[in-house]
Design a protein around this motif. Sequence first.
Motif, PDB file in Angstrom:
ATOM      1  N   PRO A  22     -11.504 -20.137  10.995  1.00 53.28           N
ATOM      2  CA  PRO A  22     -10.208 -19.434  11.005  1.00 53.28           C
ATOM      3  C   PRO A  22     -10.254 -18.272  10.024  1.00 53.28           C
ATOM      4  O   PRO A  22     -10.901 -18.357   8.977  1.00 53.28           O
ATOM      5  CB  PRO A  22      -9.219 -20.521  10.548  1.00 53.28           C
ATOM      6  N   HIS A  24      -7.917 -14.609   8.489  1.00 52.14           N
ATOM      7  CA  HIS A  24      -6.744 -13.734   8.551  1.00 52.14           C
ATOM      8  C   HIS A  24      -7.206 -12.335   8.960  1.00 52.14           C
ATOM      9  O   HIS A  24      -8.414 -12.058   9.021  1.00 52.14           O
ATOM     10  CB  HIS A  24      -5.986 -13.713   7.219  1.00 52.14           C
ATOM     11  N   GLU A  55      -3.445 -14.150  21.385  1.00 49.27           N
ATOM     12  CA  GLU A  55      -2.456 -15.219  21.201  1.00 49.27           C
ATOM     13  C   GLU A  55      -1.632 -15.399  22.479  1.00 49.27           C
ATOM     14  O   GLU A  55      -1.378 -16.533  22.912  1.00 49.27           O
ATOM     15  CB  GLU A  55      -1.549 -14.890  20.016  1.00 49.27           C
ATOM     16  N   THR A  61      -4.314 -19.170  17.984  1.00 50.10           N
ATOM     17  CA  THR A  61      -2.995 -19.489  17.430  1.00 50.10           C
ATOM     18  C   THR A  61      -2.934 -18.894  16.033  1.00 50.10           C
ATOM     19  O   THR A  61      -3.975 -18.588  15.426  1.00 50.10           O
ATOM     20  CB  THR A  61      -2.769 -21.011  17.342  1.00 50.10           C
ATOM     21  N   LYS A  62      -1.743 -18.737  15.521  1.00 56.17           N
ATOM     22  CA  LYS A  62      -1.603 -18.210  14.164  1.00 56.17           C
ATOM     23  C   LYS A  62      -0.659 -19.098  13.371  1.00 56.17           C
ATOM     24  O   LYS A  62       0.297 -19.662  13.908  1.00 56.17           O
ATOM     25  CB  LYS A  62      -1.118 -16.762  14.178  1.00 56.17           C
ATOM     26  N   THR A  63      -0.946 -19.205  12.085  1.00 54.89           N
ATOM     27  CA  THR A  63      -0.084 -19.933  11.156  1.00 54.89           C
ATOM     28  C   THR A  63       0.075 -19.083   9.906  1.00 54.89           C
ATOM     29  O   THR A  63      -0.845 -18.342   9.530  1.00 54.89           O
ATOM     30  CB  THR A  63      -0.695 -21.297  10.770  1.00 54.89           C
ATOM     31  N   VAL A  64       1.230 -19.183   9.277  1.00 52.57           N
ATOM     32  CA  VAL A  64       1.498 -18.418   8.070  1.00 52.57           C
ATOM     33  C   VAL A  64       1.120 -19.256   6.862  1.00 52.57           C
ATOM     34  O   VAL A  64       1.601 -20.378   6.691  1.00 52.57           O
ATOM     35  CB  VAL A  64       2.980 -17.998   7.992  1.00 52.57           C
ATOM     36  N   ASP A  65       0.211 -18.709   6.046  1.00 56.03           N
ATOM     37  CA  ASP A  65      -0.254 -19.383   4.838  1.00 56.03           C
ATOM     38  C   ASP A  65       0.121 -18.514   3.644  1.00 56.03           C
ATOM     39  O   ASP A  65      -0.616 -17.611   3.260  1.00 56.03           O
ATOM     40  CB  ASP A  65      -1.769 -19.605   4.904  1.00 56.03           C
ATOM     41  N   THR A  69      -1.304 -14.404   7.333  1.00 55.44           N
ATOM     42  CA  THR A  69      -1.248 -15.022   8.641  1.00 55.44           C
ATOM     43  C   THR A  69      -2.673 -15.357   9.061  1.00 55.44           C
ATOM     44  O   THR A  69      -3.518 -14.468   9.169  1.00 55.44           O
ATOM     45  CB  THR A  69      -0.606 -14.083   9.677  1.00 55.44           C
ATOM     46  N   TYR A  71      -5.444 -16.805  11.698  1.00 52.82           N
ATOM     47  CA  TYR A  71      -5.675 -16.964  13.131  1.00 52.82           C
ATOM     48  C   TYR A  71      -6.787 -17.981  13.345  1.00 52.82           C
ATOM     49  O   TYR A  71      -7.799 -17.974  12.654  1.00 52.82           O
ATOM     50  CB  TYR A  71      -6.041 -15.619  13.761  1.00 52.82           C
ATOM     51  N   GLU A  72      -6.571 -18.854  14.346  1.00 54.28           N
ATOM     52  CA  GLU A  72      -7.544 -19.909  14.642  1.00 54.28           C
ATOM     53  C   GLU A  72      -7.769 -19.960  16.148  1.00 54.28           C
ATOM     54  O   GLU A  72      -6.830 -19.828  16.935  1.00 54.28           O
ATOM     55  CB  GLU A  72      -7.026 -21.246  14.131  1.00 54.28           C
ATOM     56  N   THR A  74      -8.431 -21.456  19.838  1.00 54.05           N
ATOM     57  CA  THR A  74      -8.007 -22.656  20.553  1.00 54.05           C
ATOM     58  C   THR A  74      -9.170 -23.183  21.392  1.00 54.05           C
ATOM     59  O   THR A  74     -10.231 -22.560  21.486  1.00 54.05           O
ATOM     60  CB  THR A  74      -6.817 -22.337  21.476  1.00 54.05           C
TER      61      THR A  74
END
Length: 201
Positions: A22, A24, A55, A61-65, A69, A71-72, A74
């Motif tokens: 993953p 950013h 996406e 997918t993306k998650t906010v850390d 942000t 990105y990982e 799928t």
Amino acid sequence: MSPVFSHGDLRLYILSLLDEAPRHGYDLMQALTERTGGTYSPSAGTIYPRLSKLEEEGLVTKTVDGRKTVYEITDAGRAEVANRTGDLEGIQAGLADSVRLIADEVRGSVRDAMRSLRADLAAASREEREQAHTAPVDDARSRSREQLSRADAAITEFRGRVRSELRSHVARGGELTASGVDEIEAALRQASDAVAHAMRG
């Protein structure tokens, strides 16, 4: 300058980077710059729209850390990378060919500059030895200082010429990688040894 990535290749290469781990957006931009030897430095305006498209397609997918942000990839994204292994190998082979070309050109430039420097230093050393047999000590020291200035000028010219050639090559779209710089460093160490040998001679 011709584009580093053909149509669609950048999208696949981004997916392959996310398949490794993953990342950013800024990390992706850095990775692309490093993998292309600094010849391709994508902007945020290039990377983020492609990430958004991936996406939308369900490939990342993306998650906010915190403020980042991440990105990982799928399972669907991994499947696409696996299905397009041949295309990805072609992209990587093209980058490797470019890296070899820049390394060869840099080695040639360094060798030429080294030969010129060795010749100048050898001539200066011979002239100094010849004068030392007939000149008084003070006069010999004076001449040595003059030859030191000459050698210093030769080294400065060498440094400027190599830096100019490297920068020009990268500006023309050439690639410069860590392995290429390793070879440059090895060549410069050889040049340093040649200088030491000339002084002992």
